[in-house]
Design a protein around this motif. Structure first.
Motif, PDB file in Angstrom:
ATOM      1  N   GLU A 130       0.829  -1.210   0.000  1.00 25.81           N
ATOM      2  CA  GLU A 130       0.000   0.000   0.000  1.00 25.81           C
ATOM      3  C   GLU A 130       0.863   1.261   0.000  1.00 25.81           C
ATOM      4  OE1 GLU A 130      -3.059   0.248  -0.646  1.00 25.81           O
ATOM      5  OE2 GLU A 130      -3.472  -1.904  -0.600  1.00 25.81           O
ATOM      6  N   ARG A 132       3.829   1.459  -1.386  1.00 23.64           N
ATOM      7  CA  ARG A 132       4.332   1.566  -2.761  1.00 23.64           C
ATOM      8  C   ARG A 132       3.254   2.083  -3.701  1.00 23.64           C
ATOM      9  NH1 ARG A 132       6.656  -3.512  -1.416  1.00 23.64           N
ATOM     10  NH2 ARG A 132       4.982  -4.619  -2.516  1.00 23.64           N
ATOM     11  N   SER A 133       2.038   1.595  -3.511  1.00 20.30           N
ATOM     12  CA  SER A 133       0.949   1.948  -4.421  1.00 20.30           C
ATOM     13  C   SER A 133       0.593   3.428  -4.351  1.00 20.30           C
ATOM     14  CB  SER A 133      -0.285   1.093  -4.103  1.00 20.30           C
ATOM     15  OG  SER A 133      -1.370   1.439  -4.931  1.00 20.30           O
ATOM     16  N   ARG A 187      -9.065   1.638  -3.159  1.00 11.33           N
ATOM     17  CA  ARG A 187      -8.014   1.803  -2.156  1.00 11.33           C
ATOM     18  C   ARG A 187      -8.625   1.915  -0.751  1.00 11.33           C
ATOM     19  NH1 ARG A 187      -2.944   3.060  -2.957  1.00 11.33           N
ATOM     20  NH2 ARG A 187      -3.343   4.017  -4.991  1.00 11.33           N
ATOM     21  N   ASP A 218      -7.715   3.104  -8.442  1.00 13.79           N
ATOM     22  CA  ASP A 218      -6.451   2.787  -7.762  1.00 13.79           C
ATOM     23  C   ASP A 218      -6.661   1.604  -6.813  1.00 13.79           C
ATOM     24  OD1 ASP A 218      -6.570   5.546  -5.344  1.00 13.79           O
ATOM     25  OD2 ASP A 218      -7.930   3.910  -5.751  1.00 13.79           O
TER      26      ASP A 218
END
Length: 218
Positions: A130, A132-133, A187, A218
């Motif tokens: 998460e 990184r995302s 997300r 996302d």
């Protein structure tokens, strides 16, 4: 991952303090420590346990004072600005830890710090994913903010996640909320699911401060 005093109906530990110390504006270190004393006493002193645990994780870590300051500044959106007030990040956490220890020992004079919780590698990787995302959006929001720029938030979060994903996740949420980063429904749902896996109440993950844009993919 079970720990005492986790289900208080509010954000817990350091991330909870970061939320509450923002309003009203706290003008000095002494006033900030007064807020810490008040917060540590909430729920008959139960809040002090989580707050102390979070501080110990960071104080026992190799994180620099600057990295600790960056994490604090990101969550508070500089509303309580350690940098402007000239407060060293590690010294600030030591002051918080001392207040919490005193509050806990007022009820339990024999108290000693609890052992660090065992960390599930799968949970650590889920939190790291998460970070990184959302990392590019968070980096854009923090480092390139028009009047409150802040460098180094994402790398500091990564280091905390490696140490303690529970704390890393809560600090990630505070940074995303503090800088009002746009997130989509997918997300948001992942955050709720990950919070549940970490044993956090939904009220810790979603306290009404998210900037949710349903159309984001996302």
């Amino acid at each position: 991952m079970a720990q005492p005093h986790r289900h208080l109906g509010v954000d817990i530990g350091l991330s909870g303090l970061i939320k509450w110390i923002r309003y009203p504006r706290v003008p000095s270190e002494a006033a900030g420590l007064d807020v810490v004393t008040s917060v540590a006493g909430r729920f008959d002193g139960a809040f002090a346990h989580q707050l102390l645990g979070d501080c110990v994780v960071l104080l026992d870590s190799p994180l620099t004072s600057r990295e600790i300051e960056v994490l604090w500044l990101a969550g508070t959106f500089r509303e309580f600005d350690l940098e402007r007030l000239g407060i060293d990040g590690r010294e600030w956490l030591r002051g918080i830890a001392d207040i919490c220890t005193d509050r806990i020992r007022a009820d339990d004079p024999s108290f000693t710090d609890a052992a660090a919780p065992v960390v599930d590698d799968a949970v650590r990787e889920a939190v790291a994913a998460e970070v990184r995302s959302v990392g590019p959006a968070l980096e854009q929001a923090t480092a390139h903010h028009s009047y409150s720029p802040l460098d180094g938030v994402v790398p500091a979060l990564r280091r905390v996640v490696d140490l303690e994903p529970d704390l890393g996740f809560r600090l990630l949420l505070r940074a995303v909320k503090g800088y009002f980063v746009r997130i989509g429904e997918a997300r948001y749902e992942r955050y709720l699911a990950l919070g549940d896996e970490l044993g956090l109440g939904e009220d810790v993950v979603d306290d009404g401060d998210f900037n949710i844009w349903p159309e984001l993919d996302d």
